[in-house]
Motif scaffolding. Structure first.
Motif, PDB file in Angstrom:
ATOM      1  N   MET A   1     -20.227  86.676 -30.328  1.00 40.78           N
ATOM      2  CA  MET A   1     -20.640  85.843 -31.455  1.00 40.78           C
ATOM      3  C   MET A   1     -22.000  86.280 -31.990  1.00 40.78           C
ATOM      4  N   VAL A   2     -22.890  86.681 -31.071  1.00 44.54           N
ATOM      5  CA  VAL A   2     -24.221  87.119 -31.489  1.00 44.54           C
ATOM      6  C   VAL A   2     -24.153  88.519 -32.094  1.00 44.54           C
ATOM      7  N   ARG A   3     -23.337  89.388 -31.490  1.00 41.06           N
ATOM      8  CA  ARG A   3     -23.257  90.780 -31.922  1.00 41.06           C
ATOM      9  C   ARG A   3     -22.481  90.949 -33.223  1.00 41.06           C
ATOM     10  N   GLU A   4     -21.388  90.186 -33.366  1.00 43.86           N
ATOM     11  CA  GLU A   4     -20.532  90.285 -34.550  1.00 43.86           C
ATOM     12  C   GLU A   4     -20.405  88.899 -35.180  1.00 43.86           C
ATOM     13  N   PRO A   5     -21.389  88.485 -35.950  1.00 40.85           N
ATOM     14  CA  PRO A   5     -21.391  87.124 -36.494  1.00 40.85           C
ATOM     15  C   PRO A   5     -20.101  86.783 -37.241  1.00 40.85           C
ATOM     16  N   MET A   6     -19.499  85.652 -36.839  1.00 42.16           N
ATOM     17  CA  MET A   6     -18.314  85.142 -37.531  1.00 42.16           C
ATOM     18  C   MET A   6     -18.778  83.945 -38.352  1.00 42.16           C
ATOM     19  N   LEU A   7     -18.917  84.115 -39.620  1.00 41.00           N
ATOM     20  CA  LEU A   7     -19.573  83.111 -40.442  1.00 41.00           C
ATOM     21  C   LEU A   7     -18.618  82.038 -40.962  1.00 41.00           C
ATOM     22  N   ARG A   8     -17.393  82.055 -40.488  1.00 37.67           N
ATOM     23  CA  ARG A   8     -16.423  81.051 -40.960  1.00 37.67           C
ATOM     24  C   ARG A   8     -15.654  80.489 -39.780  1.00 37.67           C
ATOM     25  N   GLY A   9     -15.215  79.251 -39.929  1.00 38.87           N
ATOM     26  CA  GLY A   9     -14.313  78.653 -38.949  1.00 38.87           C
ATOM     27  C   GLY A   9     -15.011  77.883 -37.853  1.00 38.87           C
ATOM     28  N   HIS A  10     -14.340  77.837 -36.680  1.00 38.79           N
ATOM     29  CA  HIS A  10     -14.824  77.051 -35.552  1.00 38.79           C
ATOM     30  C   HIS A  10     -14.686  77.838 -34.249  1.00 38.79           C
ATOM     31  N   VAL A  11     -15.528  77.482 -33.298  1.00 38.40           N
ATOM     32  CA  VAL A  11     -15.362  77.936 -31.921  1.00 38.40           C
ATOM     33  C   VAL A  11     -14.669  76.805 -31.169  1.00 38.40           C
ATOM     34  N   VAL A  12     -13.579  77.140 -30.483  1.00 35.55           N
ATOM     35  CA  VAL A  12     -12.803  76.138 -29.760  1.00 35.55           C
ATOM     36  C   VAL A  12     -12.834  76.459 -28.275  1.00 35.55           C
ATOM     37  N   VAL A  13     -13.171  75.474 -27.456  1.00 32.64           N
ATOM     38  CA  VAL A  13     -13.121  75.612 -25.999  1.00 32.64           C
ATOM     39  C   VAL A  13     -12.153  74.560 -25.471  1.00 32.64           C
ATOM     40  N   ALA A  14     -11.093  75.030 -24.840  1.00 32.94           N
ATOM     41  CA  ALA A  14     -10.101  74.122 -24.260  1.00 32.94           C
ATOM     42  C   ALA A  14     -10.437  73.895 -22.796  1.00 32.94           C
ATOM     43  N   LYS A  15     -10.421  72.635 -22.382  1.00 36.85           N
ATOM     44  CA  LYS A  15     -10.654  72.285 -20.986  1.00 36.85           C
ATOM     45  C   LYS A  15      -9.331  71.935 -20.332  1.00 36.85           C
ATOM     46  N   VAL A  16      -8.983  72.648 -19.271  1.00 38.15           N
ATOM     47  CA  VAL A  16      -7.747  72.374 -18.536  1.00 38.15           C
ATOM     48  C   VAL A  16      -8.076  71.381 -17.439  1.00 38.15           C
ATOM     49  N   HIS A  17      -7.495  70.206 -17.509  1.00 37.58           N
ATOM     50  CA  HIS A  17      -7.797  69.149 -16.538  1.00 37.58           C
ATOM     51  C   HIS A  17      -7.068  69.389 -15.222  1.00 37.58           C
ATOM     52  N   ASN A  18      -7.710  68.928 -14.138  1.00 36.69           N
ATOM     53  CA  ASN A  18      -7.165  69.070 -12.780  1.00 36.69           C
ATOM     54  C   ASN A  18      -6.952  70.540 -12.408  1.00 36.69           C
ATOM     55  N   TYR A  19      -7.745  71.399 -12.987  1.00 29.63           N
ATOM     56  CA  TYR A  19      -7.558  72.846 -12.828  1.00 29.63           C
ATOM     57  C   TYR A  19      -7.702  73.278 -11.362  1.00 29.63           C
ATOM     58  N   GLU A  20      -8.789  72.838 -10.725  1.00 28.21           N
ATOM     59  CA  GLU A  20      -9.022  73.251  -9.343  1.00 28.21           C
ATOM     60  C   GLU A  20      -7.941  72.729  -8.417  1.00 28.21           C
ATOM     61  N   ARG A  21      -7.511  71.494  -8.641  1.00 30.62           N
ATOM     62  CA  ARG A  21      -6.467  70.922  -7.771  1.00 30.62           C
ATOM     63  C   ARG A  21      -5.153  71.684  -7.933  1.00 30.62           C
ATOM     64  N   ILE A  22      -4.847  72.058  -9.171  1.00 26.16           N
ATOM     65  CA  ILE A  22      -3.610  72.796  -9.422  1.00 26.16           C
ATOM     66  C   ILE A  22      -3.662  74.163  -8.738  1.00 26.16           C
ATOM     67  N   LEU A  23      -4.799  74.859  -8.855  1.00 25.06           N
ATOM     68  CA  LEU A  23      -4.898  76.176  -8.238  1.00 25.06           C
ATOM     69  C   LEU A  23      -4.754  76.104  -6.726  1.00 25.06           C
ATOM     70  N   LYS A  24      -5.304  75.051  -6.124  1.00 21.40           N
ATOM     71  CA  LYS A  24      -5.188  74.909  -4.678  1.00 21.40           C
ATOM     72  C   LYS A  24      -3.742  74.707  -4.240  1.00 21.40           C
ATOM     73  N   SER A  25      -2.946  74.091  -5.110  1.00 22.10           N
ATOM     74  CA  SER A  25      -1.545  73.823  -4.758  1.00 22.10           C
ATOM     75  C   SER A  25      -0.657  75.050  -4.946  1.00 22.10           C
ATOM     76  N   LEU A  26      -1.168  76.085  -5.624  1.00 21.33           N
ATOM     77  CA  LEU A  26      -0.369  77.283  -5.881  1.00 21.33           C
ATOM     78  C   LEU A  26      -0.735  78.393  -4.909  1.00 21.33           C
ATOM     79  N   ALA A  27       0.236  79.259  -4.642  1.00 23.01           N
ATOM     80  CA  ALA A  27      -0.033  80.438  -3.830  1.00 23.01           C
ATOM     81  C   ALA A  27      -0.949  81.381  -4.613  1.00 23.01           C
ATOM     82  N   PRO A  28      -1.723  82.222  -3.916  1.00 25.84           N
ATOM     83  CA  PRO A  28      -2.672  83.093  -4.621  1.00 25.84           C
ATOM     84  C   PRO A  28      -2.037  83.940  -5.712  1.00 25.84           C
TER      85      PRO A  28
END
Length: 788
Positions: A386-413
């Motif tokens: 973002m700093v190197r290649e300025p995007m002067l239009r639109g939005h930055v979106v960050v999605a948060k995945v809930h219960n992420y750590e618990r889900i990973l623990k329940s799955l095999a590596p």
């Protein structure tokens, strides 16, 4: 008082701002310093000497120098000094007479006759030498014996007579069996003799010191003739054109018959006598300069330092790096042409080691920019883009995945990566080429949608896509996802952390999408920066301590001081203590900050004792540190490091509401008491600094909260509470301190109630150590000074 309030107070004049305090420049300078240290170690061990000598061979090839033509070499392909072949001495005598007849200027006999032969042959040679008189000098050889010890081989005096002697240095003690330098003279049997090379160059002084030998011209430029051409008249080709009149002639063996291992650069199969001839030509031409490795290293280190500081832009810096790299062979060529020998390998090594360190740092940064589980770039990479290649239009979106750590623990590596990539595939359902960034339970991207309502609608559609479970192997995993959004305006920096913060405030049920307000972005980015700069600020002295005096009501003298921490940032100015202490906690650096304040406060206490002011120093300790015994080690180490008497250190336990286990805390405080320090309960009377805490923990001092102190003049209830606390403290035989005293009326009432010590602005604001010494001196003289 609470730890945030304990650290609050008056803004003092800023400490001096330190220049060049940027992380990346500091990193480069640190790498340069390490590289210099390593290379100087290599210099001390002569590690690169073979490389330098190899480069000198190359320098000899490209030097382009010319011989003077004043020196002629007469070579013998037969061994002249063998006593069993005495007739060859007769041939040498004839050659010397022939040179005398031709009007030779000077002759140097570079053959040693240690053993006598038949009298007639030796007498003939001795006679020829005597007839040349002062125009001939006999060379003795300085060699290394089988034990690599120097020895002198000398021509028998019956042959040499009283003629002048010189020393031919034939030691072969380096990597390529090349004599790169020679002395001006040596002492033999108490007599100072010049070397053959120095004498050929016109220096007969046999002075001390040495000089470089420049092999900068081909050996073919040295005029030479076989010995037989002087005895048998068999000269052919160019030998016939040699005019010996007035010339300097060196007579010696050829390479094969000499039996020497010495090599001569720029001359294939050259006899060892050429070394002395090159030495003489060096002195005649005035060449033979030398640039030592330390000098060259210092120049390149200085250039690198200037480059690091003065070239912040990567392109300019890399161009300068390239120029420095190119300068190494260029300097090698230039010095060769100028007749200088240079130790350039260590400078090249400096550049190489520095380049390795910088490559390693860049590699680590690149590694940090890639999620090792998914192979996707991280949010840090997103922010950098973002700093190197300025995007002067639109939005930055960050999605948060809930219960992420618990889900990973329940799955095999092996299934965890599959789960993450399935989430990414859903995000790319609309745009397969969408650049996705992933880190922990965050997934981020840039959207070109500018309208806020359209952005909301788009994200609602994505939530609908994620409503269906993700199937990983035989497991069906429900996905909860919310979004933090930051609009891009004229400034792109800080949009990613702003969207992250907004995502953290989302809720699946109530607020699945949250837009960050632009006004929050700069503050959020600053907070994140603060957490990263805490250690650096302590090292730079931007975080420091001030001291607020506590007055003994019985004597009016200074009974002690409370150490309060301050932070003055060169860019932001003063940072509120309450704010940066919170950031320390979020960054997990409270223990480090406490260690720093303890060290500073104990050092100040020791200085006060040295200045005949033995007063106690109080330091705030967060109750969050009373979880284990590490805090005991912190205090013990600070006392040992500063040699402060423990009885002059008081630990004020703040935020007692955050004590998780009173029993554990009591055990830790008992250990602290064993060290000899005092313990104070801060903010007594408010929150959880209550009677239960006071009863359960082994305090030696009690501090009445300013809430009550500030109201004792106008509120009878507050006056009654303060009076009862003071009485209780006296009954418990502990010191009672009232903090937040701001008027003389409050001080008079507290004094009448029997409060032991008073602290507040009415006596002094928090002040520097130097002003504290001045304040204490005035108090000692009986002159109360209000240092507001």
């Amino acid at each position: 008082m609470g730890i945030e309030r304990a650290f609050a107070g008056t803004r003092l004049p800023p400490p001096p701002v330190r220049w060049g305090n940027t992380r990346r420049v500091g990193e480069r300078l640190r790498h340069l310093a390490i590289s210099c240290g390593l290379i100087l170690g290599a210099v001390a061990l002569f590690l690169f000497e073979p490389i330098d000598q190899f480069l000198w061979l190359f320098q000899s090839k490209i030097a382009g120098q010319k011989a003077s033509g004043d020196i002629v070499f007469v070579e013998s392909d037969q061994i002249l000094d063998d006593p069993n072949l005495g007739h060859r001495r007769l041939q040498l005598a004839k050659a010397l007479d022939e040179l005398d007849r031709r009007g030779v200027g000077k002759v140097y006999l570079d053959v040693v006759f240690e053993e006598r032969s038949e009298k007639a042959y030796d007498a003939a040679l001795a006679g020829a030498i005597e007839r040349l008189g002062p125009r001939i000098s006999v060379a003795d050889w300085l060699e290394l014996d089988t034990n690599v010890r120097p020895r002198i081989s000398r021509t028998d005096p019956s042959i040499a007579g009283q003629t002048n002697r010189v020393i031919a240095d034939r030691r072969d003690d380096n990597y390529f069996n090349v004599n790169w330098k020679t002395a001006f003279g040596f002492t033999v049997d108490g007599e100072r003799l010049p070397t053959l090379g120095a004498s050929l160059g016109g220096d007969h002084t046999a002075q001390g010191g040495s000089f470089q030998i420049d092999y900068g011209f081909p050996g073919q430029q040295i005029a030479s003739a076989p010995l037989s051409s002087l005895t048998e008249g068999s000269a052919t080709g160019r030998d016939r054109n040699i005019d010996f009149a007035g010339k300097t002639v060196v007579i010696g063996h050829d390479k094969r018959s000499s039996g020497s291992n010495l090599n001569v650069p720029n001359s294939t199969f050259a006899p060892p006598s050429y070394i002395s001839i090159y030495a003489g030509e060096t002195l005649k031409s005035g060449r033979g300069g030398y640039l030592y490795s330390v000098t060259v290293i210092a120049v390149y280190a200085l250039l690198l330092a200037v480059l690091v500081i003065a070239a912040p832009r990567r392109r300019n810096r890399w161009l300068a790096y390239a120029a420095l790299a190119i300068s190494v062979p260029a300097l090698l060529f230039l010095t060769a042409r100028l007749g200088y020998r240079i130790e350039i390998s260590y400078a090249a090594g400096l550049l190489a080691v520095y380049a390795i360190y910088r490559w390693r740092a860049r590699w680590k940064r690149r590694l940090a920019l890639v999620n090792q589980e998914t192979g996707l770039p991280t949010l840090k990479a997103f922010d950098a883009r973002m700093v190197r290649e300025p995007m002067l239009r639109g939005h930055v979106v960050v999605a948060k995945v809930h219960n992420y750590e618990r889900i990973l623990k329940s799955l095999a590596p092996e299934e965890r990566t599959t789960y993450l990539l399935r989430l990414v595939d859903r995000l790319r359902a609309v745009d397969p080429d969408l650049a996705i960034f992933s880190e922990g339970h965050y997934v981020a991207w840039h959207s070109t949608i500018e309208d806020r309502a359209a952005m909301m609608e788009h994200l609602a559609g994505l939530r609908a896509i994620f409503a269906a479970p993700v199937v990983v192997g035989d497991v069906s995993v429900d996905v909860g996802i919310t979004f933090g959004v930051s609009a891009i305006d004229d400034e792109t920096a800080g949009r990613v952390p702003a969207a992250m913060a907004a995502a953290e405030e989302t809720s699946e049920a109530h607020e699945p999408v949250k837009f960050a307000e632009n006004g929050e972005n700069a503050d959020l980015l600053w907070d994140i920066s603060l957490r990263a700069r805490i250690d650096e600020a302590m090292e730079a002295g931007e975080i420091y301590c001030v001291y607020q005096p506590k007055i003994d009501t019985a004597t009016g003298a200074v009974a002690g001081v409370e150490a309060l921490v301050r932070w003055h940032d060169p860019a932001k100015g003063f940072i509120e203590p309450m704010h940066f202490v919170q950031q320390c906690e979020k960054a997990g650096r409270m223990e480090h900050l406490t260690r720093y304040v303890l060290q500073s406060a104990c050092s100040a206490g020791q200085l006060l004792h040295f200045r005949n002011a033995p007063i106690k120093v109080s330091v705030n300790i967060s109750a969050t540190l009373l979880r284990d015994m590490r805090v005991v080690g912190l205090v013990r180490n600070a006392l040992q490091a500063t040699r402060l008497d423990p009885q002059f250190l008081i630990l004020e336990i703040t935020e007692t509401s955050r004590i998780a286990d009173l029993e554990t805390a009591s055990t830790i405080l008992d250990e602290l008491l064993k060290l000899g320090v005092g313990l104070s309960i801060d903010d007594f009377g408010v929150g959880s600094a209550n009677f239960e805490t006071f009863f359960s923990l082994p305090f030696t001092e009690l501090k009445i909260d300013r809430l009550f102190v500030s109201n004792i003049v106008s509120d009878p209830k507050a006056r009654a509470i303060v009076s009862s606390i003071i009485e209780m403290g006296h009954q418990a035989r502990i010191t009672v301190v009232a903090e937040g005293v701001e008027t003389m009326k409050e001080a008079e009432i507290l004094n009448e109630m029997g409060c032991d010590e008073l602290q507040g602005y009415v006596f002094s604001r928090p002040i520097s150590l130097s002003k504290l010494l001045e304040f204490n001196a005035k108090k000692a003289e009986g002159r109360v000074a209000n240092m507001v």
